[in-house]
Design a protein around this motif. Sequence first.
Motif, mmCIF file in Angstrom:
data_model
loop_
_atom_site.group_PDB
_atom_site.id
_atom_site.type_symbol
_atom_site.label_atom_id
_atom_site.label_comp_id
_atom_site.label_asym_id
_atom_site.label_seq_id
_atom_site.Cartn_x
_atom_site.Cartn_y
_atom_site.Cartn_z
ATOM 1 N N UNK A 117 0.820 -1.206 0.000
ATOM 2 C CA UNK A 117 0.000 0.000 0.000
ATOM 3 C C UNK A 117 0.860 1.264 0.000
ATOM 4 N N UNK A 118 0.224 2.383 -0.341
ATOM 5 C CA UNK A 118 0.914 3.678 -0.294
ATOM 6 C C UNK A 118 1.413 3.942 1.122
ATOM 7 N N UNK A 119 2.512 4.680 1.200
ATOM 8 C CA UNK A 119 3.063 4.997 2.523
ATOM 9 C C UNK A 119 2.150 5.923 3.325
ATOM 10 N N UNK A 120 1.276 6.674 2.630
ATOM 11 C CA UNK A 120 0.359 7.564 3.347
ATOM 12 C C UNK A 120 -1.029 6.944 3.530
ATOM 13 N N UNK A 121 -1.128 5.613 3.329
ATOM 14 C CA UNK A 121 -2.400 4.925 3.526
ATOM 15 C C UNK A 121 -2.776 4.956 4.999
ATOM 16 N N UNK A 122 -4.063 5.199 5.275
ATOM 17 C CA UNK A 122 -4.540 5.270 6.659
ATOM 18 C C UNK A 122 -5.230 3.953 7.019
ATOM 19 N N UNK A 123 -4.779 3.337 8.107
ATOM 20 C CA UNK A 123 -5.414 2.111 8.579
ATOM 21 C C UNK A 123 -4.783 0.851 8.020
ATOM 22 N N UNK A 124 -5.402 -0.281 8.388
ATOM 23 C CA UNK A 124 -4.885 -1.605 8.027
ATOM 24 C C UNK A 124 -6.053 -2.437 7.513
ATOM 25 N N UNK A 125 -6.177 -2.584 6.188
ATOM 26 C CA UNK A 125 -7.429 -3.025 5.577
ATOM 27 C C UNK A 125 -7.889 -4.449 5.882
ATOM 28 N N UNK A 126 -7.008 -5.353 6.327
ATOM 29 C CA UNK A 126 -7.468 -6.708 6.609
ATOM 30 C C UNK A 126 -7.908 -6.900 8.063
ATOM 31 N N UNK A 127 -7.840 -5.835 8.840
ATOM 32 C CA UNK A 127 -8.445 -5.913 10.175
ATOM 33 C C UNK A 127 -9.961 -5.921 10.024
ATOM 34 N N UNK A 128 -10.634 -6.641 10.915
ATOM 35 C CA UNK A 128 -12.087 -6.767 10.815
ATOM 36 C C UNK A 128 -12.807 -5.463 11.169
ATOM 37 N N UNK A 129 -12.127 -4.575 11.896
ATOM 38 C CA UNK A 129 -12.772 -3.319 12.308
ATOM 39 C C UNK A 129 -12.333 -2.135 11.449
ATOM 40 N N UNK A 130 -11.736 -2.403 10.293
ATOM 41 C CA UNK A 130 -11.213 -1.326 9.451
ATOM 42 C C UNK A 130 -12.162 -1.047 8.286
ATOM 43 N N UNK A 131 -12.292 0.229 7.933
ATOM 44 C CA UNK A 131 -13.111 0.631 6.784
ATOM 45 C C UNK A 131 -12.213 1.408 5.820
ATOM 46 N N UNK A 132 -11.550 0.704 4.890
ATOM 47 C CA UNK A 132 -10.554 1.363 4.027
ATOM 48 C C UNK A 132 -11.119 2.514 3.203
ATOM 49 N N UNK A 133 -12.343 2.368 2.681
ATOM 50 C CA UNK A 133 -12.902 3.402 1.803
ATOM 51 C C UNK A 133 -13.225 4.675 2.581
ATOM 52 N N UNK A 134 -13.687 4.515 3.803
ATOM 53 C CA UNK A 134 -14.045 5.684 4.609
ATOM 54 C C UNK A 134 -12.796 6.486 4.994
ATOM 55 N N UNK A 135 -11.716 5.763 5.326
ATOM 56 C CA UNK A 135 -10.515 6.432 5.829
ATOM 57 C C UNK A 135 -9.563 6.881 4.724
ATOM 58 N N UNK A 136 -9.808 6.424 3.489
ATOM 59 C CA UNK A 136 -8.890 6.750 2.388
ATOM 60 C C UNK A 136 -9.662 7.244 1.169
ATOM 61 N N UNK A 137 -10.096 8.508 1.184
ATOM 62 C CA UNK A 137 -10.800 9.044 0.012
ATOM 63 C C UNK A 137 -9.867 9.083 -1.201
ATOM 64 N N UNK A 138 -10.461 9.105 -2.385
ATOM 65 C CA UNK A 138 -9.676 9.137 -3.622
ATOM 66 C C UNK A 138 -8.776 10.368 -3.639
#
Length: 531
Positions: A117-138
């Motif tokens: 993932x990008x170095x500025x990616x927020x969160x960890x997407x394979x965690x069950x409590x993570x919402x990648x789309x919410x925390x990483x807008x386009x």
Amino acid sequence: METKTIYIAPQQLSDEMRRLREDEQMDFLESLTGMDWGEPAENDTPDQLRGLGVVYHLESTVSGKRLVVTTSTLDREHPQLPSVTPIWKGAELPEREVYDFFGIVFTGHPDMRRLFLRNDWVGYPLRKDNDPEKENPLRMSNEETLDTTREVEITPEGDYQERETVLFGDDEYVVNIGPQHPATHGVLRFRVSLEGENIHKIDVNCGYIHRGIEKMNESLTYPQTLALTDRLDYLGAMQNRHALCMCIEKAMGVEVSPRVQVIRTIMDELQRIDSHILFFSCLCQDLGATTAFLYGFRDREKLLDIFEETCGGRLILNYNTIGGVQADLHPNFVHRVKEFIPYMRRNLKEYHDIFTGNIIAQQRLKGIGVLSREEAISFGATGGTGRASGWACDVRKRMPYAAYDKVEFREIVRTEGDCMARYLVRMDEILESLHIIEQLIDNIPEGPYQEKMKPIIRVPEGSYYAAVEGSRGEFGVYLESRGDKTPYRLHYRATGLPLVGTINTITRGAKIADLIAIGGTLDYVVPDIDR
């Protein structure tokens, strides 16, 4: 035979893993899987795994004994586990992958950067409590390349301290090979530090085509997950899907008919020949032998025509299903395969005449990119790469499946460990694949090509692992089920990630031109790495 599973607490992990490596000769780290087992619940039994953790599949190349080790931490804010990279070199990239997707920091790991993932990616997407789309807008901004590694260490007082190391100094001459260079065989980027023409150091950058297949699997039913396997290593599509079907069937206690077992074996070997022909073609093109490249594509077309008649596809085959195969063999299948066998044997001699004996090919491949047997095992570099270094690592021999225990074939092993050995192993494996197919093609049993399955497939609760010998090495599937119609966790042991992990080691001191030959003979496929 069931593989024993043990739990080791993080505090004892380093000592116990070293003991397993030294005393029980567990020298092959087969697979390393990150896990999120969720928060503890009131009704949990003491043996239930909770929190963030890792599943390690270990094997002894001496005794053949296999073991599964699990470990976990309940600290979700600052999850930390000891690194096993000092014990197995092959843990370096998988631990970075686990950090990337689960946020687990491995203390003692020399390079805790994100891998995909990008170095500025927020969160960890394979965690069950993570919402990648919410925390990483386009966002359309370019990613900033990190030039420092991060190492986390534990002090004697039990505190954690971080240490940063600069990857490339101001006085180093660094060139980019990729991500669009044709000889990287996909969208892969090498940052290469040079001293004159000699390679001093390589930093591998993955993730340019990462598609989140393992995350997608968590919301797909089991039949739906099958479509994604063909798109990993697309030159091992048949074998990848075979592994997943086999894992699900094993979990459900489903036995497919002898007809299906033989059909799957034949198809896997045709796929292996297809892959090795393309390996030959691309290596020749990389080294400037365009005529040989065209010979390979000419012969591969005949295989793709055979696939197309029965499967309907040429690259994405969609053939294996849970409990069988999608359709029975085409009426022309046996005849066309029997025609192909002598044709390919004859043309393989042509390959050797035009390329293998060529003085330029000899000078570009012999003694270049040597990987020792011990390094191959430590990195987990299976397939033709491992066998070229003297490691007999063929899954078809180690853990026979399908109809491989009913046929006779040689495991091609060489000891030189150089580019030429890796090339010759694959050329000889084409002959062995033809030999396997020849033994089966006139003896395909009668019977159903598909077992009757329930409309909604649920896998019993538990953890399961199955592996096949893919075109590039061991392709493994780790499945954890909670008894639902979708997998709780589905992880693939990519054949290419351990191969790319060896690059920095085997290119040290080589010429920049040698990187092309070394990458070509390692024979990785990037979508298999960037899952």
